[in-house]
Design an enzyme around this catalytic site. Structure first.
Site, PDB file in Angstrom:
ATOM      1  N   HIS A   1       0.833  -1.224   0.000  1.00  0.00           N
ATOM      2  CA  HIS A   1       0.000   0.000   0.000  1.00  0.00           C
ATOM      3  C   HIS A   1       0.861   1.265   0.000  1.00  0.00           C
ATOM      4  CE1 HIS A   1      -3.280  -2.764   1.225  1.00  0.00           C
ATOM      5  NE2 HIS A   1      -2.365  -3.258   2.044  1.00  0.00           N
TER       6      HIS A   1
ATOM      7  N   SER B   1      14.635  21.468 -16.085  1.00  0.00           N
ATOM      8  CA  SER B   1      13.424  22.246 -16.329  1.00  0.00           C
ATOM      9  C   SER B   1      13.815  23.543 -17.014  1.00  0.00           C
ATOM     10  CB  SER B   1      12.748  22.541 -14.990  1.00  0.00           C
ATOM     11  OG  SER B   1      11.925  23.686 -15.109  1.00  0.00           O
TER      12      SER B   1
ATOM     13  N   LYS C   1      15.924  21.578 -10.872  1.00  0.00           N
ATOM     14  CA  LYS C   1      15.259  20.317 -11.206  1.00  0.00           C
ATOM     15  C   LYS C   1      16.149  19.340 -11.973  1.00  0.00           C
ATOM     16  CE  LYS C   1      10.915  20.182 -11.668  1.00  0.00           C
ATOM     17  NZ  LYS C   1       9.847  19.408 -11.095  1.00  0.00           N
TER      18      LYS C   1
ATOM     19  N   GLU D   1       9.352   8.430 -17.061  1.00  0.00           N
ATOM     20  CA  GLU D   1       7.976   8.906 -17.251  1.00  0.00           C
ATOM     21  C   GLU D   1       7.479   8.592 -18.661  1.00  0.00           C
ATOM     22  OE1 GLU D   1       7.726  13.049 -16.044  1.00  0.00           O
ATOM     23  OE2 GLU D   1       9.009  12.594 -14.334  1.00  0.00           O
TER      24      GLU D   1
END
Ligand code: ARG
Length: 457
Positions: free
Chosen positions: A156, A277, A283, A290
């Protein structure tokens, strides 16, 4: 140009209809398979006395010339052609005349497309399996380096029990081993030759289908000429196997995204596989992971579309089936691209032992071990479970770990507790004592690594 199949119709097809009908942009990549199929077919025709050996010589020379010229770039595949089968045959006839027109005796384009697809996918599937092996090797390499990196195991997404990072990684290795097996299974069923089905009914010529099947590397021939040209279950099976590869990649990708966040900090990716970024200078994004996660949807879509194309089709061939290539090739190209980027990304990532250990120290993931300690002293498990639950509640209230609670707090709840409890719940002891087969203990890790290395041989 007049169509090779022109004859019955009096009028020409509209340009728009030609464009709509054409599949050359998609099936042009099967030129080598189409030519190999035609050479085998011509050899069979000559061997069976259906065409002369002179014609066979001209056909073979002509086809080999076309193969070489496409390979060298001297001959461009005509984007206006209807499909790769017509292009090759038209070019052959342009080069050698009447002998070229004899090639299509006792076969159909329906045979050709079914043969070419099986041969092309058989070869490409081998490349997908090779890429899967590269990924498994990368995983095994990281697993060997992280056998003592203690990290929380989750259910979980809540910290559950201590494991080592190697054990977590090897779970993925097992999935990819099965994926390679599934692709192999699909290829085995796919590897029968439909050549000689002659559109659907078989032929009146005395052909030898086994000859062409052997020549082209098939394990046998399709038993039913209708089935041979009209099912694309092999495309569905293969896209299905690719879909599961993507499922596993996508779960792995999701974890890479989590692990590389500041909140986890378990892993740092090599700069070569991250992006920055355009606005936020701090970043470092896990874009490759992704994108793999995102592209999973494409492959699932290809599978659903392929199933849907087939579902209402009467036997035998229908033009709907031309869609098979765009869908199967898209799934193939996507899974190859994703595996190709994932393997080096995993091979070069840097697991952070300290951050993993810090996360493992919080979250009371040794609570099960504390209960097992009491069981070892004679308490029934359910009673031990409840006692430890109360101790966890107390520790949370006092903002302490279980290791930090004083012995007197333990003694108040059970006289069975002694000083040795602290050793029993140290994280390294928790991992070391998980000796069951397939668990996170050292012997199991070695066994898993041996299994994986055996597979890679
Ligand atoms: N380009 C076609 C396909 O991919 C080849 C088979 C055409 N057969 C036919 N009867 N029109 O399906």
């Amino acid at each position: 140009m007049a169509k090779m199949w022109a004859g019955r119709a009096e009028g020409a097809t509209a340009k728009a209809a030609d464009d709509f009908n054409s599949s050359i942009a998609v099936d042009g990549r099967m030129f080598a398979e189409d030519i190999a199929g035609s050479i085998a077919h011509a050899e069979m025709l000559a061997g069976c006395g259906i065409i002369s050996y002179d014609d066979l010589g001209a056909i073979t020379e002509g086809l080999n010339g076309i193969l070489a010229d496409i390979g060298s770039g001297a001959l461009a595949i005509d984007p206006e052609a209807e499909d790769i089968h017509m292009f090759v045959e038209e070019e052959l006839t342009r080069r050698i005349g009447d002998a070229g027109k004899r090639l299509h005796t006792a076969r159909s384009r329906n045979d050709q497309v079914a043969v070419d697809m099986r041969m092309y996918l058989r070869r490409e599937s081998g490349e997908v399996v090779a890429l899967i092996k590269q990924l498994i090797a990368a995983i095994a390499g990281q697993a060997k380096a992280t056998k003592d990196f203690i990290v929380p195991g989750y259910t979980h997404l809540q910290r559950a029990q201590p494991i080592v990072f190697a054990h977590h990684l090897l779970a993925y290795a097992m999935m990819f081993v099965r994926d390679a097996g599934r692709i192999g299974d699909a290829v085995r069923r796919m590897n029968v030759s439909p050549l000689g089905s002659c559109a659907l009914a078989g032929t009146t010529y005395a052909t030898d289908r086994t000859f062409t099947a052997k020549k082209l590397g098939f394990d046998g021939i399709s038993m039913n000429s209708i089935d041979g040209v009209s099912d694309r279950d092999f495309c569905v099976e293969l896209i299905g196997a690719f879909s599961l590869v993507m499922t596993h990649l996508s779960r792995f990708a999701e974890e890479v995204v989590l692990w590389t966040s500041s909140e986890f900090g378990f892993v740092e990716l090599d700069d070569a596989y991250t992006t920055g970024s355009s606005i936020m200078p701090q970043k470092k994004n896990s874009d490759m992971a992704e994108l793999v996660r995102g592209k999973t949807g494409r492959v699932y879509g290809d599978l659903m579309a392929m199933l849907t194309v087939l579902k209402g089709l009467p036997l035998a061939y229908n033009k709907d089936m031309q869609e098979d290539k765009e869908l199967t090739f898209d799934a193939l190209d996507t899974v190859k691209a994703c595996l190709g980027i994932f393997a080096p990304m995993i091979a070069t990532m840097k697991p952070n032992k300290a951050n993993m250990y810090r996360a493992a120290g919080k979250g009371y993931i040794n609570a099960t071990d504390l209960a097992d300690y009491l069981v070892g002293k004679g308490m029934p498990f359910r009673t031990a479970y409840k006692t430890v639950g109360e101790l966890v509640a107390l520790a949370i209230k006092e903002d302490k770990t279980l290791e930090e609670l004083p012995l007197e707090s333990y003694k108040q709840r059970s006289e069975l507790f002694g000083e040795d409890l602290y050793d029993a719940i140290s994280l390294s002891a928790c991992v070391r004592r998980r000796v069951s087969e397939g668990g996170t203990g050292a012997a199991s890790l070695e066994k898993q690594l041996r299994f994986v290395e055996e597979f890679l041989k």
